[in-house]
Design a protein around this motif. Structure first.
Motif, PDB file in Angstrom:
ATOM      1  N   GLN A  53      43.866  45.614  41.623  1.00  0.00           N
ATOM      2  CA  GLN A  53      43.088  44.506  41.061  1.00  0.00           C
ATOM      3  C   GLN A  53      42.219  43.858  42.123  1.00  0.00           C
ATOM      4  O   GLN A  53      41.036  43.584  41.889  1.00  0.00           O
ATOM      5  CB  GLN A  53      44.029  43.470  40.432  1.00  0.00           C
ATOM      6  N   ASP A  54      42.757  43.595  43.300  1.00  0.00           N
ATOM      7  CA  ASP A  54      41.983  42.968  44.373  1.00  0.00           C
ATOM      8  C   ASP A  54      40.862  43.891  44.844  1.00  0.00           C
ATOM      9  O   ASP A  54      39.758  43.442  45.126  1.00  0.00           O
ATOM     10  CB  ASP A  54      42.894  42.617  45.549  1.00  0.00           C
ATOM     11  N   ALA A  55      41.158  45.188  44.902  1.00  0.00           N
ATOM     12  CA  ALA A  55      40.127  46.149  45.330  1.00  0.00           C
ATOM     13  C   ALA A  55      38.969  46.170  44.340  1.00  0.00           C
ATOM     14  O   ALA A  55      37.799  46.236  44.731  1.00  0.00           O
ATOM     15  CB  ALA A  55      40.737  47.540  45.461  1.00  0.00           C
ATOM     16  N   LEU A  56      39.265  46.122  43.059  1.00  0.00           N
ATOM     17  CA  LEU A  56      38.212  46.113  42.036  1.00  0.00           C
ATOM     18  C   LEU A  56      37.352  44.872  42.148  1.00  0.00           C
ATOM     19  O   LEU A  56      36.117  44.935  42.051  1.00  0.00           O
ATOM     20  CB  LEU A  56      38.841  46.192  40.640  1.00  0.00           C
ATOM     21  N   ARG A  57      37.995  43.741  42.360  1.00  0.00           N
ATOM     22  CA  ARG A  57      37.246  42.476  42.434  1.00  0.00           C
ATOM     23  C   ARG A  57      36.395  42.403  43.682  1.00  0.00           C
ATOM     24  O   ARG A  57      35.218  42.030  43.625  1.00  0.00           O
ATOM     25  CB  ARG A  57      38.230  41.299  42.394  1.00  0.00           C
ATOM     26  N   ARG A  58      36.954  42.789  44.826  1.00  0.00           N
ATOM     27  CA  ARG A  58      36.262  42.588  46.097  1.00  0.00           C
ATOM     28  C   ARG A  58      35.217  43.654  46.386  1.00  0.00           C
ATOM     29  O   ARG A  58      34.181  43.365  46.975  1.00  0.00           O
ATOM     30  CB  ARG A  58      37.275  42.568  47.245  1.00  0.00           C
ATOM     31  N   HIS A  59      35.468  44.885  45.974  1.00  0.00           N
ATOM     32  CA  HIS A  59      34.611  45.985  46.404  1.00  0.00           C
ATOM     33  C   HIS A  59      33.785  46.626  45.291  1.00  0.00           C
ATOM     34  O   HIS A  59      32.869  47.396  45.582  1.00  0.00           O
ATOM     35  CB  HIS A  59      35.457  47.072  47.080  1.00  0.00           C
ATOM     36  N   HIS A  60      34.105  46.305  44.032  1.00  0.00           N
ATOM     37  CA  HIS A  60      33.354  46.906  42.938  1.00  0.00           C
ATOM     38  C   HIS A  60      32.870  45.867  41.931  1.00  0.00           C
ATOM     39  O   HIS A  60      32.245  46.242  40.927  1.00  0.00           O
ATOM     40  CB  HIS A  60      34.200  47.959  42.227  1.00  0.00           C
ATOM     41  N   ASP A  61      33.142  44.591  42.177  1.00  0.00           N
ATOM     42  CA  ASP A  61      32.690  43.504  41.308  1.00  0.00           C
ATOM     43  C   ASP A  61      33.124  43.749  39.860  1.00  0.00           C
ATOM     44  O   ASP A  61      32.356  43.537  38.925  1.00  0.00           O
ATOM     45  CB  ASP A  61      31.174  43.346  41.398  1.00  0.00           C
ATOM     46  N   LEU A  62      34.358  44.193  39.684  1.00  0.00           N
ATOM     47  CA  LEU A  62      34.907  44.444  38.353  1.00  0.00           C
ATOM     48  C   LEU A  62      36.225  43.701  38.185  1.00  0.00           C
ATOM     49  O   LEU A  62      36.980  43.526  39.140  1.00  0.00           O
ATOM     50  CB  LEU A  62      35.175  45.942  38.143  1.00  0.00           C
ATOM     51  N   THR A  63      36.492  43.282  36.958  1.00  0.00           N
ATOM     52  CA  THR A  63      37.810  42.754  36.642  1.00  0.00           C
ATOM     53  C   THR A  63      38.733  43.926  36.327  1.00  0.00           C
ATOM     54  O   THR A  63      38.283  45.050  36.057  1.00  0.00           O
ATOM     55  CB  THR A  63      37.752  41.814  35.432  1.00  0.00           C
ATOM     56  N   LEU A  64      40.029  43.645  36.320  1.00  0.00           N
ATOM     57  CA  LEU A  64      40.980  44.682  35.946  1.00  0.00           C
ATOM     58  C   LEU A  64      40.719  45.145  34.524  1.00  0.00           C
ATOM     59  O   LEU A  64      40.792  46.349  34.218  1.00  0.00           O
ATOM     60  CB  LEU A  64      42.416  44.164  36.090  1.00  0.00           C
ATOM     61  N   GLY A  65      40.378  44.201  33.632  1.00  0.00           N
ATOM     62  CA  GLY A  65      40.093  44.558  32.247  1.00  0.00           C
ATOM     63  C   GLY A  65      38.917  45.509  32.116  1.00  0.00           C
ATOM     64  O   GLY A  65      38.949  46.466  31.331  1.00  0.00           O
ATOM     65  N   GLU A  66      37.850  45.262  32.879  1.00  0.00           N
ATOM     66  CA  GLU A  66      36.685  46.147  32.830  1.00  0.00           C
ATOM     67  C   GLU A  66      37.031  47.538  33.344  1.00  0.00           C
ATOM     68  O   GLU A  66      36.560  48.550  32.811  1.00  0.00           O
ATOM     69  CB  GLU A  66      35.540  45.535  33.640  1.00  0.00           C
ATOM     70  N   PHE A  67      37.865  47.588  34.362  1.00  0.00           N
ATOM     71  CA  PHE A  67      38.281  48.892  34.879  1.00  0.00           C
ATOM     72  C   PHE A  67      39.147  49.626  33.860  1.00  0.00           C
ATOM     73  O   PHE A  67      38.972  50.837  33.624  1.00  0.00           O
ATOM     74  CB  PHE A  67      39.049  48.719  36.187  1.00  0.00           C
ATOM     75  N   LEU A  68      40.094  48.914  33.256  1.00  0.00           N
ATOM     76  CA  LEU A  68      40.964  49.544  32.266  1.00  0.00           C
ATOM     77  C   LEU A  68      40.157  50.093  31.093  1.00  0.00           C
ATOM     78  O   LEU A  68      40.507  51.131  30.524  1.00  0.00           O
ATOM     79  CB  LEU A  68      42.008  48.544  31.765  1.00  0.00           C
TER      80      LEU A  68
END
Length: 427
Positions: A53-68
Motif C-alpha cells: 500500500q505504501d509503495a503504491l501511494r509513494r511511487h505510483h500515485d495510486l490507492t490500494l483500491g485503484e491497484f486492486l
C-alpha cells in the motif's frame, strides 16, 4: 519470501501485478481468504504484505483500491471501483467504455490506462465545476450547439493552462480528451462532432511550440547540477546511481536505459562507449563514455556474480523482455527525485529532464570552446567561431577540449558523489 526483503520501491506497476498473482494471492489463499472477495489492507497485513500500500501511494500515485481494480477487484458499492467525482451517468459510462477499449482492443498498458483516466477525470470535474454539470457527452450529440460547446471545452482548458505546470502535461490532457471525443463520434456514433478537434493547431498551439526539441529552445525545464546532487543523495546503492548516470551523464532515453545490456559496452580500448548500432533513433550509433565507468564496472561485476544473470544492467525476472520497462525507469527516477524533494516547475522531474541536462551541458561545452577561440575567428574574419574551432584546432583536438569542458560541468553534479574522473560526450 520474507516481506522484509521485498524492495517495493523498485517494482513497476507491471511487476507489482505479477507479484500479486504469484506471491500475494497464494499467500491470502493459504491464510483462508476467499480470492473471489476483495481483500482489505488488514488482510494484507495478516499475510505480511502491507508494504504494497505504501509503495503504491509513494511511487505510483495510486490507492490500494485503484491497484486492486487493476488485478480484478472492484470497490464496494461501485460498478468498476473508480470514483469519477461527477454525477452524469452517461458521461461516466462512455468514459469507462473508452478506457475499456484502450485497454483491451488497443493493448495499452495498465499504467497508461490509469494515467489517461486520471487526466480525463480532471477534465470531467473541471467541466462540472465550470458549467454546472458534466453532461459533455450529451451536449456533443447536437451539432447545432457546437459553437457553444467549443467555448465550454475551451474554458476547461484555459483552467488547465493555469493549473498544470508543464506544456507536456497540458498536451497530454488535450490529446486524451481529443481521443475520447473521436471515440464517441467514430466508434460509438454517440457524438456528432468533436469540440476540441482543432485546439492543438489553433487555440493552444503555444503548448506545441513550448515542447519543441531541446535544440530549438533553452527555455524548456531541465534539471540543474544541484538537483542531480540531491537525486543521487536520495539513491540506494549502485542500481539507483547507475540509473541517474545513464540518464543525466550519458544522455540516454528511458527506453535505452531500461534495455542496457553488457554486450553493448565497449570498454577494451581508449574510447569506452555504448554501441547502439545503426537503429538508434535520432542520434549517433555510439555514445562515448568518459564518466561513470567505475559505477558501470562495479554494477557489471556485482551482477556477474549471479549465475542467473541474463546480461541486462537492469534485469527483471517478471518481464518477458528480461529487463525492466521504460515506465519503471520513469517511476524509479521520479521516486528518487521525490525523496530528494526536487521539483521542476512545480512537478516531480522525469528522466527526460535529466537527459535535457546532459544535452545542455554538452551544448555549453561547445559554446564555451567557441568563445575561447573567438579572437581567432575575428582575426580570420569569420562570424562563426564554431567553424574556426574545427579549422584551427582540428577534429581530434576540438573533441578532446570539448570533453575537458564537459568534465568540468558534469563534475558540479557528480564529483561530490564519487572519485570517478570520467564524463560523457556525444562525440
Amino acid at each position: 519470501m520474507s516481506s522484509d526483503r521485498i524492495r517495493w520501491s523498485h517494482k513497476s506497476l507491471e511487476e507489482l501485478r505479477t507479484f500479486w498473482n504469484v506471491e500475494i494471492g497464494p499467500a491470502l489463499r493459504r491464510n483462508g481468504h476467499d480470492l473471489d472477495e476483495r481483500p482489505s489492507y488488514q488482510d494484507l497485513l495478516d499475510v505480511g504484505y502491507g508494504g504494497v500500500q505504501d509503495a503504491l501511494r509513494r511511487h505510483h500515485d495510486l490507492t490500494l483500491g485503484e491497484f486492486l481494480e487493476s488485478v480484478g477487484y472492484v470497490e464496494p458499492d461501485s460498478e468498476d471501483g473508480y470514483a469519477w467525482g461527477i454525477d452524469d451517468e452517461t458521461s461516466i459510462e462512455e468514459l469507462e467504455n473508452f478506457l475499456h477499449t484502450a485497454r483491451r482492443r488497443r493493448g495499452l498498458s495498465e499504467n497508461t490506462v490509469v494515467s489517461k483516466r486520471t487526466r480525463l477525470a480532471r477534465y470531467a470535474r473541471l467541466y462540472r465545476d465550470l458549467h454546472g454539470s458534466a453532461n459533455f457527452v450529451e451536449r456533443a450529440r447536437d451539432r447545432d450547439t457546437a459553437p457553444t460547446e467549443n467555448q465550454r471545452a475551451m474554458a476547461v482548458f484555459d483552467e488547465l493552462d493555469v493549473e498544470l505546470g508543464s506544456p507536456q502535461s497540458k498536451l497530454h490532457h488535450l490529446a486524451d480528451v481529443n481521443d475520447f471525443y473521436k471515440y464517441l463520434s467514430a466508434v460509438r456514433s454517440v457524438a456528432t462532432y468533436n469540440p476540441v478537434a482543432d485546439f492543438r493547431e489553433s487555440v493552444y498551439s503555444k503548448w506545441t511550440r513550448e515542447t519543441t526539441d531541446d535544440r530549438d529552445s533553452r527555455d524548456l525545464p531541465a534539471l540543474e547540477a544541484a538537483d542531480i546532487q540531491r537525486v543521487l543523495d536520495a539513491g540506494d546503492g549502485l542500481e539507483d546511481r547507475l540509473l541517474v548516470l545513464a540518464t543525466c551523464a550519458w544522455g540516454l532515453r528511458r527506453g535505452e536505459v531500461a534495455a542496457l545490456h553488457h554486450s553493448q559496452f565497449v570498454l577494451s580500448d581508449d574510447d569506452p562507449r555504448i554501441d547502439f548500432g545503426e537503429e538508434r533513433k535520432n542520434g549517433p550509433g555510439a555514445v562515448t563514455l568518459l564518466y561513470g565507468l567505475e559505477t558501470l564496472e562495479r554494477r557489471i561485476g556485482t551482477l556477474a556474480d549471479s549465475e542467473q544473470w541474463n546480461g541486462y544492467l537492469f534485469p527483471s525476472r517478471a518481464a518477458d523482455s528480461g529487463h525492466i520497462n521504460p515506465d519503471t525507469v520513469t517511476n524509479r527516477f521520479k521516486r528518487l527525485a521525490d525523496n530528494a524533494g526536487v521539483r521542476v516547475c512545480g512537478e516531480t522531474p522525469t528522466p527526460q529532464l535529466g537527459r535535457r541536462f546532459w544535452y545542455r551541458t554538452y551544448l555549453d561545452a561547445v559554446q564555451s570552446l567557441a568563445s575561447q577561440v573567438e579572437t581567432i575567428a575575428e582575426e580570420q574574419g569569420s562570424s562563426d567561431a564554431r567553424v574556426v574551432v574545427e579549422n584551427y584546432l582540428g577534429e581530434v583536438e576540438a573533441r578532446r577540449r570539448r570533453r575537458e569542458l564537459m568534465r568540468e560541468r558534469l563534475a558540479e553534479a557528480f564529483d561530490n558523489q564519487s572519485t570517478e574522473l570520467s564524463v560523457s560526450s556525444a562525440d
